[in-house]
Design a protein around this motif. Structure first.
Motif, PDB file in Angstrom:
ATOM      1  N   ARG A  90       0.815  -1.229   0.000  1.00 23.55           N
ATOM      2  CA  ARG A  90       0.000   0.000   0.000  1.00 23.55           C
ATOM      3  C   ARG A  90       0.839   1.266   0.000  1.00 23.55           C
ATOM      4  O   ARG A  90       0.488   2.246  -0.632  1.00 23.55           O
ATOM      5  CB  ARG A  90      -0.884   0.043   1.252  1.00 23.55           C
ATOM      6  CG  ARG A  90      -2.132  -0.727   1.111  1.00 23.55           C
ATOM      7  CD  ARG A  90      -3.001  -0.520   2.318  1.00 23.55           C
ATOM      8  NE  ARG A  90      -3.646  -1.788   2.609  1.00 23.55           N
ATOM      9  CZ  ARG A  90      -4.165  -2.117   3.742  1.00 23.55           C
ATOM     10  NH1 ARG A  90      -4.142  -1.285   4.752  1.00 23.55           N
ATOM     11  NH2 ARG A  90      -4.734  -3.279   3.912  1.00 23.55           N
ATOM     12  N   GLU A  91       1.917   1.247   0.748  1.00 20.28           N
ATOM     13  CA  GLU A  91       2.711   2.467   0.901  1.00 20.28           C
ATOM     14  C   GLU A  91       3.668   2.711  -0.256  1.00 20.28           C
ATOM     15  O   GLU A  91       3.812   3.841  -0.706  1.00 20.28           O
ATOM     16  CB  GLU A  91       3.477   2.410   2.218  1.00 20.28           C
ATOM     17  CG  GLU A  91       2.556   2.432   3.412  1.00 20.28           C
ATOM     18  CD  GLU A  91       3.289   2.245   4.722  1.00 20.28           C
ATOM     19  OE1 GLU A  91       4.536   2.268   4.737  1.00 20.28           O
ATOM     20  OE2 GLU A  91       2.601   2.066   5.739  1.00 20.28           O
ATOM     21  N   THR A  92       4.338   1.658  -0.733  1.00 13.91           N
ATOM     22  CA  THR A  92       5.357   1.852  -1.764  1.00 13.91           C
ATOM     23  C   THR A  92       4.847   1.578  -3.170  1.00 13.91           C
ATOM     24  O   THR A  92       5.447   2.025  -4.140  1.00 13.91           O
ATOM     25  CB  THR A  92       6.564   0.932  -1.518  1.00 13.91           C
ATOM     26  OG1 THR A  92       6.140  -0.431  -1.624  1.00 13.91           O
ATOM     27  CG2 THR A  92       7.167   1.174  -0.150  1.00 13.91           C
ATOM     28  N   GLY A  93       3.757   0.799  -3.295  1.00 16.32           N
ATOM     29  CA  GLY A  93       3.247   0.441  -4.614  1.00 16.32           C
ATOM     30  C   GLY A  93       4.048  -0.673  -5.273  1.00 16.32           C
ATOM     31  O   GLY A  93       3.780  -1.064  -6.394  1.00 16.32           O
ATOM     32  N   ARG A  94       5.035  -1.213  -4.568  1.00 18.92           N
ATOM     33  CA  ARG A  94       5.891  -2.276  -5.102  1.00 18.92           C
ATOM     34  C   ARG A  94       5.183  -3.625  -4.974  1.00 18.92           C
ATOM     35  O   ARG A  94       4.464  -3.876  -4.019  1.00 18.92           O
ATOM     36  CB  ARG A  94       7.200  -2.289  -4.328  1.00 18.92           C
ATOM     37  CG  ARG A  94       8.185  -3.297  -4.844  1.00 18.92           C
ATOM     38  CD  ARG A  94       9.491  -3.211  -4.100  1.00 18.92           C
ATOM     39  NE  ARG A  94      10.339  -4.312  -4.538  1.00 18.92           N
ATOM     40  CZ  ARG A  94      11.282  -4.854  -3.818  1.00 18.92           C
ATOM     41  NH1 ARG A  94      11.532  -4.392  -2.611  1.00 18.92           N
ATOM     42  NH2 ARG A  94      11.984  -5.847  -4.283  1.00 18.92           N
ATOM     43  N   SER A  95       5.427  -4.499  -5.928  1.00 21.83           N
ATOM     44  CA  SER A  95       4.845  -5.839  -5.925  1.00 21.83           C
ATOM     45  C   SER A  95       5.265  -6.598  -4.682  1.00 21.83           C
ATOM     46  O   SER A  95       6.390  -6.489  -4.210  1.00 21.83           O
ATOM     47  CB  SER A  95       5.302  -6.604  -7.170  1.00 21.83           C
ATOM     48  OG  SER A  95       4.979  -7.968  -7.048  1.00 21.83           O
ATOM     49  N   LYS A  96       4.342  -7.418  -4.157  1.00 19.04           N
ATOM     50  CA  LYS A  96       4.651  -8.273  -3.012  1.00 19.04           C
ATOM     51  C   LYS A  96       5.142  -9.648  -3.463  1.00 19.04           C
ATOM     52  O   LYS A  96       5.476 -10.485  -2.642  1.00 19.04           O
ATOM     53  CB  LYS A  96       3.420  -8.446  -2.129  1.00 19.04           C
ATOM     54  CG  LYS A  96       3.033  -7.211  -1.360  1.00 19.04           C
ATOM     55  CD  LYS A  96       1.901  -7.538  -0.418  1.00 19.04           C
ATOM     56  CE  LYS A  96       1.604  -6.380   0.507  1.00 19.04           C
ATOM     57  NZ  LYS A  96       0.583  -6.743   1.495  1.00 19.04           N
ATOM     58  N   GLY A  97       5.146  -9.893  -4.772  1.00 21.21           N
ATOM     59  CA  GLY A  97       5.667 -11.156  -5.281  1.00 21.21           C
ATOM     60  C   GLY A  97       4.629 -12.255  -5.422  1.00 21.21           C
ATOM     61  O   GLY A  97       4.979 -13.403  -5.640  1.00 21.21           O
ATOM     62  N   PHE A  98       3.349 -11.890  -5.296  1.00 23.39           N
ATOM     63  CA  PHE A  98       2.299 -12.872  -5.525  1.00 23.39           C
ATOM     64  C   PHE A  98       1.062 -12.176  -6.063  1.00 23.39           C
ATOM     65  O   PHE A  98       0.948 -10.949  -6.020  1.00 23.39           O
ATOM     66  CB  PHE A  98       1.966 -13.666  -4.259  1.00 23.39           C
ATOM     67  CG  PHE A  98       1.252 -12.879  -3.188  1.00 23.39           C
ATOM     68  CD1 PHE A  98      -0.132 -12.910  -3.093  1.00 23.39           C
ATOM     69  CD2 PHE A  98       1.949 -12.117  -2.271  1.00 23.39           C
ATOM     70  CE1 PHE A  98      -0.795 -12.199  -2.104  1.00 23.39           C
ATOM     71  CE2 PHE A  98       1.306 -11.398  -1.281  1.00 23.39           C
ATOM     72  CZ  PHE A  98      -0.076 -11.442  -1.199  1.00 23.39           C
ATOM     73  N   GLY A  99       0.143 -12.975  -6.597  1.00 20.96           N
ATOM     74  CA  GLY A  99      -1.075 -12.406  -7.149  1.00 20.96           C
ATOM     75  C   GLY A  99      -2.158 -13.452  -7.275  1.00 20.96           C
ATOM     76  O   GLY A  99      -1.979 -14.614  -6.894  1.00 20.96           O
ATOM     77  N   PHE A 100      -3.298 -13.029  -7.810  1.00 23.19           N
ATOM     78  CA  PHE A 100      -4.442 -13.912  -7.990  1.00 23.19           C
ATOM     79  C   PHE A 100      -4.996 -13.744  -9.393  1.00 23.19           C
ATOM     80  O   PHE A 100      -5.034 -12.638  -9.927  1.00 23.19           O
ATOM     81  CB  PHE A 100      -5.537 -13.590  -6.966  1.00 23.19           C
ATOM     82  CG  PHE A 100      -5.116 -13.870  -5.550  1.00 23.19           C
ATOM     83  CD1 PHE A 100      -5.214 -15.138  -5.027  1.00 23.19           C
ATOM     84  CD2 PHE A 100      -4.599 -12.865  -4.754  1.00 23.19           C
ATOM     85  CE1 PHE A 100      -4.817 -15.412  -3.727  1.00 23.19           C
ATOM     86  CE2 PHE A 100      -4.195 -13.118  -3.454  1.00 23.19           C
ATOM     87  CZ  PHE A 100      -4.306 -14.395  -2.950  1.00 23.19           C
ATOM     88  N   VAL A 101      -5.425 -14.860  -9.966  1.00 20.28           N
ATOM     89  CA  VAL A 101      -6.032 -14.858 -11.292  1.00 20.28           C
ATOM     90  C   VAL A 101      -7.355 -15.586 -11.186  1.00 20.28           C
ATOM     91  O   VAL A 101      -7.430 -16.663 -10.589  1.00 20.28           O
ATOM     92  CB  VAL A 101      -5.127 -15.565 -12.330  1.00 20.28           C
ATOM     93  CG1 VAL A 101      -5.806 -15.617 -13.685  1.00 20.28           C
ATOM     94  CG2 VAL A 101      -3.782 -14.876 -12.425  1.00 20.28           C
TER      95      VAL A 101
END
Length: 116
Positions: free
Chosen positions: A38-49
């Motif tokens: 939320r703060e940096t906008g950088r990817s956390k290294g995971f996602g959902f499809v």
């Protein structure tokens, strides 16, 4: 069977559109989202499809789990439902209370209260 897929160990360079295009090879993609801080906008290294059907989702899991993306072996499996009522370790509605123990904390008022 669920149509929502968890994708882990993603390189930080992967975007929502990259993720969608990788899964589109297997069928219709309803949504693709890389989770970001939320703060940096950088990817956390995971996602959902989310895929169009359970069969297409299973085909994508079978086809993509363990494949290399920018040198990283990604993890692809069915997303587990979020557990309701779990404490995330942040602030809660209970505030700073010491729970149900009366011998800990500030007690009922005054200059310290409690057993001290």
């Amino acid at each position: 069977m669920s149509r929502k897929i968890y994708v882990g160990n993603l390189p930080y360079s992967v975007t929502d559109s990259n993720l969608e295009s990788n899964f589109a090879e297997f069928g219709g993609v309803s949504s693709a989202k890389v989770m970001t801080d939320r703060e940096t906008g950088r990817s956390k290294g995971f996602g959902f499809v989310e895929m169009a059907s359970a069969e297409v989702a299973q085909a994508a899991i079978t086809g993509l789990n363990g494949t290399s993306v920018d040198g990283r072996s990604i993890v692809v499996n069915l997303a587990r439902p979020r557990e309701e009522g779990s404490d995330s370790g942040g602030y809660s509605a209970a505030g700073y209370s010491a729970g149900k123990r009366s011998d800990v904390g500030y007690g009922t008022g005054g200059y310290g209260g409690g057993r001290y």
